[in-house]
Design a protein around this motif. Structure first.
Motif, mmCIF file in Angstrom:
data_model
loop_
_atom_site.group_PDB
_atom_site.id
_atom_site.type_symbol
_atom_site.label_atom_id
_atom_site.label_comp_id
_atom_site.label_asym_id
_atom_site.label_seq_id
_atom_site.Cartn_x
_atom_site.Cartn_y
_atom_site.Cartn_z
ATOM 1 N N ASP A 243 0.858 -1.178 0.000
ATOM 2 C CA ASP A 243 0.000 0.000 0.000
ATOM 3 C C ASP A 243 0.896 1.231 0.000
ATOM 4 O OD1 ASP A 243 -0.042 1.360 2.956
ATOM 5 O OD2 ASP A 243 0.278 -0.810 3.067
ATOM 6 N N PHE A 244 0.448 2.273 -0.688
ATOM 7 C CA PHE A 244 1.324 3.431 -0.858
ATOM 8 C C PHE A 244 1.562 4.170 0.438
ATOM 9 C CE2 PHE A 244 -2.785 5.617 -1.812
ATOM 10 C CZ PHE A 244 -2.673 6.719 -0.978
ATOM 11 N N GLU A 245 0.641 4.087 1.373
ATOM 12 C CA GLU A 245 0.810 4.792 2.638
ATOM 13 C C GLU A 245 2.094 4.376 3.333
ATOM 14 O OE1 GLU A 245 0.153 7.484 5.458
ATOM 15 O OE2 GLU A 245 -1.463 7.121 4.017
ATOM 16 N N SER A 246 2.321 3.080 3.432
ATOM 17 C CA SER A 246 3.530 2.600 4.111
ATOM 18 C C SER A 246 4.772 2.767 3.255
ATOM 19 C CB SER A 246 3.367 1.128 4.491
ATOM 20 O OG SER A 246 3.326 0.304 3.327
ATOM 21 N N LEU B 153 4.992 -0.751 -8.807
ATOM 22 C CA LEU B 153 5.203 -2.043 -8.154
ATOM 23 C C LEU B 153 4.361 -2.182 -6.890
ATOM 24 C CD1 LEU B 153 9.069 -2.533 -8.457
ATOM 25 C CD2 LEU B 153 7.293 -3.930 -9.559
ATOM 26 N N VAL B 154 4.345 -1.142 -6.076
ATOM 27 C CA VAL B 154 3.562 -1.190 -4.835
ATOM 28 C C VAL B 154 2.093 -1.470 -5.150
ATOM 29 C CG1 VAL B 154 2.711 0.200 -2.900
ATOM 30 C CG2 VAL B 154 5.132 0.284 -3.537
ATOM 31 N N ALA B 155 1.588 -0.863 -6.216
ATOM 32 C CA ALA B 155 0.190 -1.027 -6.609
ATOM 33 C C ALA B 155 -0.043 -2.271 -7.456
ATOM 34 C CB ALA B 155 -0.270 0.205 -7.384
ATOM 35 N N ASP B 156 1.012 -3.015 -7.746
ATOM 36 C CA ASP B 156 0.925 -4.175 -8.636
ATOM 37 C C ASP B 156 0.273 -3.809 -9.965
ATOM 38 O OD1 ASP B 156 1.358 -6.805 -9.408
ATOM 39 O OD2 ASP B 156 -0.513 -7.542 -8.534
ATOM 40 N N GLY B 157 0.592 -2.620 -10.439
ATOM 41 C CA GLY B 157 0.113 -2.187 -11.743
ATOM 42 C C GLY B 157 -1.264 -1.576 -11.765
ATOM 43 N N GLU B 158 -1.983 -1.571 -10.637
ATOM 44 C CA GLU B 158 -3.333 -1.006 -10.616
ATOM 45 C C GLU B 158 -3.260 0.518 -10.705
ATOM 46 O OE1 GLU B 158 -6.074 -2.551 -10.869
ATOM 47 O OE2 GLU B 158 -5.379 -4.619 -10.549
ATOM 48 N N TYR B 159 -4.066 1.087 -11.581
ATOM 49 C CA TYR B 159 -3.962 2.509 -11.885
ATOM 50 C C TYR B 159 -4.210 3.404 -10.673
ATOM 51 C CZ TYR B 159 -4.585 7.067 -13.966
ATOM 52 O OH TYR B 159 -4.453 8.401 -14.251
ATOM 53 N N ARG B 160 -5.345 3.238 -10.025
ATOM 54 C CA ARG B 160 -5.734 4.164 -8.966
ATOM 55 C C ARG B 160 -4.670 4.251 -7.870
ATOM 56 N NH1 ARG B 160 -10.790 6.169 -7.202
ATOM 57 N NH2 ARG B 160 -11.818 4.868 -8.773
ATOM 58 N N LEU C 133 10.326 4.710 -0.067
ATOM 59 C CA LEU C 133 10.700 5.011 -1.447
ATOM 60 C C LEU C 133 11.530 6.287 -1.516
ATOM 61 C CD1 LEU C 133 8.859 2.682 -2.178
ATOM 62 C CD2 LEU C 133 7.852 4.091 -3.984
ATOM 63 N N ARG C 134 11.174 7.280 -0.697
ATOM 64 C CA ARG C 134 11.989 8.505 -0.670
ATOM 65 C C ARG C 134 13.384 8.200 -0.147
ATOM 66 N NH1 ARG C 134 14.294 12.652 -2.803
ATOM 67 N NH2 ARG C 134 15.393 13.856 -1.217
ATOM 68 N N ALA C 135 13.477 7.382 0.891
ATOM 69 C CA ALA C 135 14.787 7.034 1.452
ATOM 70 C C ALA C 135 15.631 6.279 0.432
ATOM 71 C CB ALA C 135 14.608 6.206 2.715
ATOM 72 N N ALA C 136 14.995 5.436 -0.377
ATOM 73 C CA ALA C 136 15.730 4.643 -1.360
ATOM 74 C C ALA C 136 16.287 5.500 -2.486
ATOM 75 C CB ALA C 136 14.820 3.556 -1.935
ATOM 76 N N VAL C 137 15.535 6.502 -2.915
ATOM 77 C CA VAL C 137 15.978 7.315 -4.049
ATOM 78 C C VAL C 137 16.859 8.487 -3.612
ATOM 79 C CG1 VAL C 137 14.100 9.035 -4.185
ATOM 80 C CG2 VAL C 137 15.150 8.171 -6.287
ATOM 81 N N ALA C 138 16.798 8.858 -2.348
ATOM 82 C CA ALA C 138 17.506 10.050 -1.864
ATOM 83 C C ALA C 138 19.001 10.073 -2.176
ATOM 84 C CB ALA C 138 17.275 10.225 -0.361
ATOM 85 N N PRO C 139 19.728 8.950 -2.047
ATOM 86 C CA PRO C 139 21.170 9.011 -2.338
ATOM 87 C C PRO C 139 21.500 9.354 -3.790
ATOM 88 C CG PRO C 139 20.637 7.049 -1.055
ATOM 89 C CD PRO C 139 19.341 7.641 -1.505
#
Length: 385
Positions: free
Chosen positions: A244-247, A293-300, A252-258
């Motif tokens: 779920d995007f909430e968690s 990926l988190v959404a497993d491809g679901e648009y919303r 995701l921000r921590a992963a891309v930050a470097p």
């Protein structure tokens, strides 16, 4: 996610471009803010189309003079549709010279309805300085189009409108990657240009029958180079731990930050931000792939995750929306959102998709003929004497 393996080219193209426009419109009003600020402003996560951040948007800094919100698309969609018009004129693969010959005159010479300005104006009067660079370098500077992107700030400006390249090269990620790199050479350099190629490749991969979010990200990783590849790999690893995007927002921000030289304060970039580097990546593309990926491809869920991430979330949601829409087809995009965005923006969201799908069919037919001519020539050169 149930894939739409039997979806037509036209249906996926509609899902892709309509999905991109809706993502753009949902992300526009919260662009530049943090997830925490978004919650405070809206009383929770954004779950659909919302109004502008400031009621006095015409004069409020840093938004002025743009009406971001209420279903209005931003420059991401305006540039995407402009590139579709170039394809509609050339009706073949594009290169950097096509950008100079067709896109630049379109931006500076043809008035169009600009939703954020609520007025008819030249697109040049809306696009950001990084996009005005195209006009400065190509029209006024007469720079070789293949090299014109050098010297521009390195950001997502070229990547954000490359979805049509993926559609024209549907099912051929490598072809999309190479074409987008050529096109983007007129606009960007370094990891900004690389992101344009990788995003186009990801869109092309989403058109493969049976494609999934995972296969799209795998295709992106197979072609990405340097910091862009490292950033996507890091975000993928983080995304796979969430459903779920909430968690997923903070991980995701921590992963891309470097890999993101902009730094923690999006509105106050670091001194090293947006400069060429083999070690860095734009933030938008890896996060869009992560939300997919988190959404497993679901648009919303993919788009709402991108929107609530904040920062440059209109471009993140544009990319996530394009990819999820291509995977799921037009039906994947909530119809109520699509109708409201089209009406608010005074745009026909279906026509550009139909146009680029028609061009894709024509280009593929030409490619087949060209390939057969090459095969015949090579056979004649190599057959036993």
């Amino acid at each position: 996610m149930t894939t739409t393996s039997l979806a037509t080219l036209e249906d996926r193209a509609a899902g892709c471009l309509i999905g991109a426009a809706v993502g753009d419109a949902l992300g526009g009003p919260v662009e530049g803010w943090t997830p925490e600020q978004i919650v405070q402003r809206h009383g929770g996560r954004v779950r659909g189309i919302v109004g502008p951040w400031y009621e006095d948007w015409r004069t409020a800094r840093p938004i002025a003079p743009y009406h971001k919100g209420d279903g209005h698309v931003t420059d991401d969609t305006l540039m995407t549709h402009a590139l579709v018009r170039v394809y509609g004129t050339v009706r073949d693969h594009l290169d950097a010279h096509a950008i100079a010959d067709h896109l630049v005159p379109d931006l500076m010479g043809t008035p169009r309805w600009i939703p954020e300005l609520e007025a008819e104006a030249l697109p040049l009067q809306r696009i950001f300085l990084a996009e005005k660079w195209l006009v400065t370098r190509l029209h006024y500077g007469h720079v070789d189009p293949r090299e014109a992107g050098s010297g521009n700030i390195v950001n997502c400006g070229a990547a954000m409108y490359m979805a049509p390249v993926g559609i024209v090269n549907a099912g051929d990620p490598r072809g999309a990657y190479e074409e987008a790199l050529d096109i983007a050479g007129a606009h960007q350099s370094s990891y900004g240009r690389e992101a344009a190629g990788v995003f186009a490749a990801a869109v092309a991969a989403a058109f493969v029958p049976g494609a999934t979010a995972a296969s799209v990200v795998d295709a992106a990783l197979s072609l990405a180079k340097d910091g862009t590849r490292a950033a996507i790999a890091a975000v993928r690893e983080a995304a796979l731990a969430h459903r779920d995007f909430e968690s997923a927002l903070e991980p995701l921000r921590a992963a891309v930050a470097p890999f993101d030289p902009v730094g923690p304060d999006y509105r106050a970039p670091s001194l090293g931000a947006r400069r060429p580097s083999r070690l860095h990546s734009i933030e938008e593309l890896p996060v869009a792939l992560g939300m997919l990926l988190v959404a497993d491809g679901e648009y919303r869920d993919a788009v709402l995750g991108a929107v609530n991430y904040g920062r440059d979330c209109d471009s993140i949601a544009t990319m996530a929306g394009a990819l999820a829409g291509a995977l799921g087809g037009a039906a994947a995009v909530p119809d109520a959102w699509a109708k409201e965005v089209a009406e608010a923006s005074r745009l026909d969201l279906h026509a550009p998709a139909a146009e680029v799908a028609a061009v894709a069919r024509e280009v593929h037919a030409r490619d087949v003929r060209r390939r057969r001519a090459h095969e015949a020539a090579f056979a004649a050169l190599t057959e036993p004497r």
